[in-house]
Design an enzyme around this catalytic site. Structure first.
Site, PDB file in Angstrom:
ATOM      1  N   ASN A   1       0.830  -1.207   0.000  1.00 22.64           N
ATOM      2  CA  ASN A   1       0.000   0.000   0.000  1.00 22.64           C
ATOM      3  C   ASN A   1       0.865   1.258   0.000  1.00 22.64           C
ATOM      4  O   ASN A   1       0.492   2.270  -0.586  1.00 22.64           O
ATOM      5  CB  ASN A   1      -0.954  -0.004   1.195  1.00 22.64           C
TER       6      ASN A   1
ATOM      7  N   ARG B   1       3.404   1.348  25.648  1.00 27.07           N
ATOM      8  CA  ARG B   1       2.836   1.825  24.393  1.00 27.07           C
ATOM      9  C   ARG B   1       2.958   3.344  24.296  1.00 27.07           C
ATOM     10  O   ARG B   1       3.245   3.905  23.232  1.00 27.07           O
ATOM     11  CB  ARG B   1       1.367   1.400  24.291  1.00 27.07           C
TER      12      ARG B   1
ATOM     13  N   ILE C   1      -1.520  -1.158  17.741  1.00 26.66           N
ATOM     14  CA  ILE C   1      -2.639  -0.368  18.251  1.00 26.66           C
ATOM     15  C   ILE C   1      -2.061   0.870  18.916  1.00 26.66           C
ATOM     16  O   ILE C   1      -1.244   0.772  19.830  1.00 26.66           O
ATOM     17  CB  ILE C   1      -3.482  -1.181  19.242  1.00 26.66           C
ATOM     18  N   LEU C   2      -2.471   2.028  18.450  1.00 25.08           N
ATOM     19  CA  LEU C   2      -1.932   3.289  18.962  1.00 25.08           C
ATOM     20  C   LEU C   2      -2.702   3.736  20.197  1.00 25.08           C
ATOM     21  O   LEU C   2      -3.908   3.481  20.335  1.00 25.08           O
ATOM     22  CB  LEU C   2      -2.001   4.357  17.873  1.00 25.08           C
TER      23      LEU C   2
ATOM     24  N   ASN D   1      -6.436   5.284   7.963  1.00 22.95           N
ATOM     25  CA  ASN D   1      -6.109   3.862   8.029  1.00 22.95           C
ATOM     26  C   ASN D   1      -6.887   3.143   6.940  1.00 22.95           C
ATOM     27  O   ASN D   1      -7.981   3.575   6.546  1.00 22.95           O
ATOM     28  CB  ASN D   1      -6.505   3.284   9.393  1.00 22.95           C
TER      29      ASN D   1
ATOM     30  N   HIS E   1      -8.459  -0.681   6.006  1.00 26.98           N
ATOM     31  CA  HIS E   1      -8.802  -1.974   6.611  1.00 26.98           C
ATOM     32  C   HIS E   1      -9.434  -2.864   5.541  1.00 26.98           C
ATOM     33  O   HIS E   1     -10.252  -2.396   4.740  1.00 26.98           O
ATOM     34  CB  HIS E   1      -9.788  -1.769   7.770  1.00 26.98           C
TER      35      HIS E   1
ATOM     36  N   ASP F   1     -10.317   0.012  14.459  1.00 25.62           N
ATOM     37  CA  ASP F   1     -11.033   0.009  13.182  1.00 25.62           C
ATOM     38  C   ASP F   1     -12.329   0.806  13.246  1.00 25.62           C
ATOM     39  O   ASP F   1     -13.337   0.445  12.630  1.00 25.62           O
ATOM     40  CB  ASP F   1     -11.297  -1.431  12.720  1.00 25.62           C
TER      41      ASP F   1
ATOM     42  N   GLU G   1      -5.681  -5.786  -4.150  1.00 21.15           N
ATOM     43  CA  GLU G   1      -5.679  -5.040  -5.403  1.00 21.15           C
ATOM     44  C   GLU G   1      -6.647  -3.860  -5.334  1.00 21.15           C
ATOM     45  O   GLU G   1      -6.341  -2.763  -5.855  1.00 21.15           O
ATOM     46  CB  GLU G   1      -6.058  -5.973  -6.554  1.00 21.15           C
ATOM     47  N   ALA G   2      -7.779  -4.055  -4.679  1.00 24.52           N
ATOM     48  CA  ALA G   2      -8.732  -2.954  -4.506  1.00 24.52           C
ATOM     49  C   ALA G   2      -8.172  -1.887  -3.570  1.00 24.52           C
ATOM     50  O   ALA G   2      -8.376  -0.684  -3.784  1.00 24.52           O
ATOM     51  CB  ALA G   2     -10.061  -3.489  -3.974  1.00 24.52           C
TER      52      ALA G   2
END
Length: 214
Positions: free
Chosen positions: A13, A64, A91-92, A106, A108, A144, A171-172
């Site tokens: 990506n 974190r 995970i932020l 982001n 997903h 998400d 691919e999408a």
């Protein structure tokens, strides 16, 4: 607009975003690529394109929050205005997400809100869905979650495995993420009351841009 890209793996990506930024008239450029994994193949992708890279190994931080603080420092030092998560497998913290609120995207591999989290393609097959896809959204503290910029549909075919479905969805993704990024850097996609308003083809529409299966 100066863009920072966060990666953990191969950088497919990332490559799609790099190619988009090199298009004539694109109003953004990638100023920094950061990986939390020293051996991530995506680092070589960025270096081949002449983009500065940094490795911030999460294993070297006790919490974190301290990792995220270093991430934030590196992004701000590079003058980054917009962050793109591209296969970033961390995970932020809530604090980091709030610092970059409405300035972090982001992607997903499902049609959110369906199939959040991991093992998405096998779960889609197990559920018997006929259509899946991918989603680009602004990041929120919940996993998400966040206002959706754009979605692309991908058909589930007879005989699909998690691997074959994953490849078609990927691919999408390579088409959808650059499109969504273009809308954001041109300020044609913006968050209003936790929904995205989009200026597209001369009209302002509510909700995400949807790319049908094809």
């Amino acid at each position: 607009m100066r863009i920072g890209v966060l990666i953990s793996g191969r950088g497919s990506n990332l490559k799609a975003l790099i190619d988009a930024c090199e298009e004539p008239g694109f109003r953004g450029r990638i100023a920094l690529v950061i990986s939390n994994r020293p051996g991530a193949a995506g680092l070589a992708v960025a270096e081949a394109a002449g983009i500065p890279t940094a490795v911030i190994d999460h294993k070297e931080f006790s919490t974190r929050e301290t990792f995220d603080a270093e991430l934030h420092r590196a992004l701000t030092k590079a003058g980054v205005e917009l962050v793109c998560n591209a296969g970033f497998m961390r995970i932020l913290s809530d604090g980091f997400v709030e610092k970059w609120r409405d300035r972090q995207l982001n992607i997903h591999p499902s049609l959110l809100p369906a199939f959040k989290g991991l093992h998405v393609h096998q779960r889609a097959l197990d559920a018997g869905v006929k259509i899946t896809g991918c989603t680009v959204h602004f990041v929120r503290p919940e996993m998400d979650e966040g206002p959706i910029v754009a979605q692309a549909a991908v058909p589930v075919l007879p005989g699909d495995t998690a691997e074959t479905l994953s490849q078609r969805v990927l691919e999408a993704e390579h088409k959808l993420y650059p499109l969504a990024l273009k809308l954001v850097v041109e300020e044609r996609a913006r968050v209003v009351d936790e929904n995205v308003r989009i200026d597209y083809d001369g009209a302002t529409v509510g909700g995400p841009l949807f790319v049908p299966a094809g």
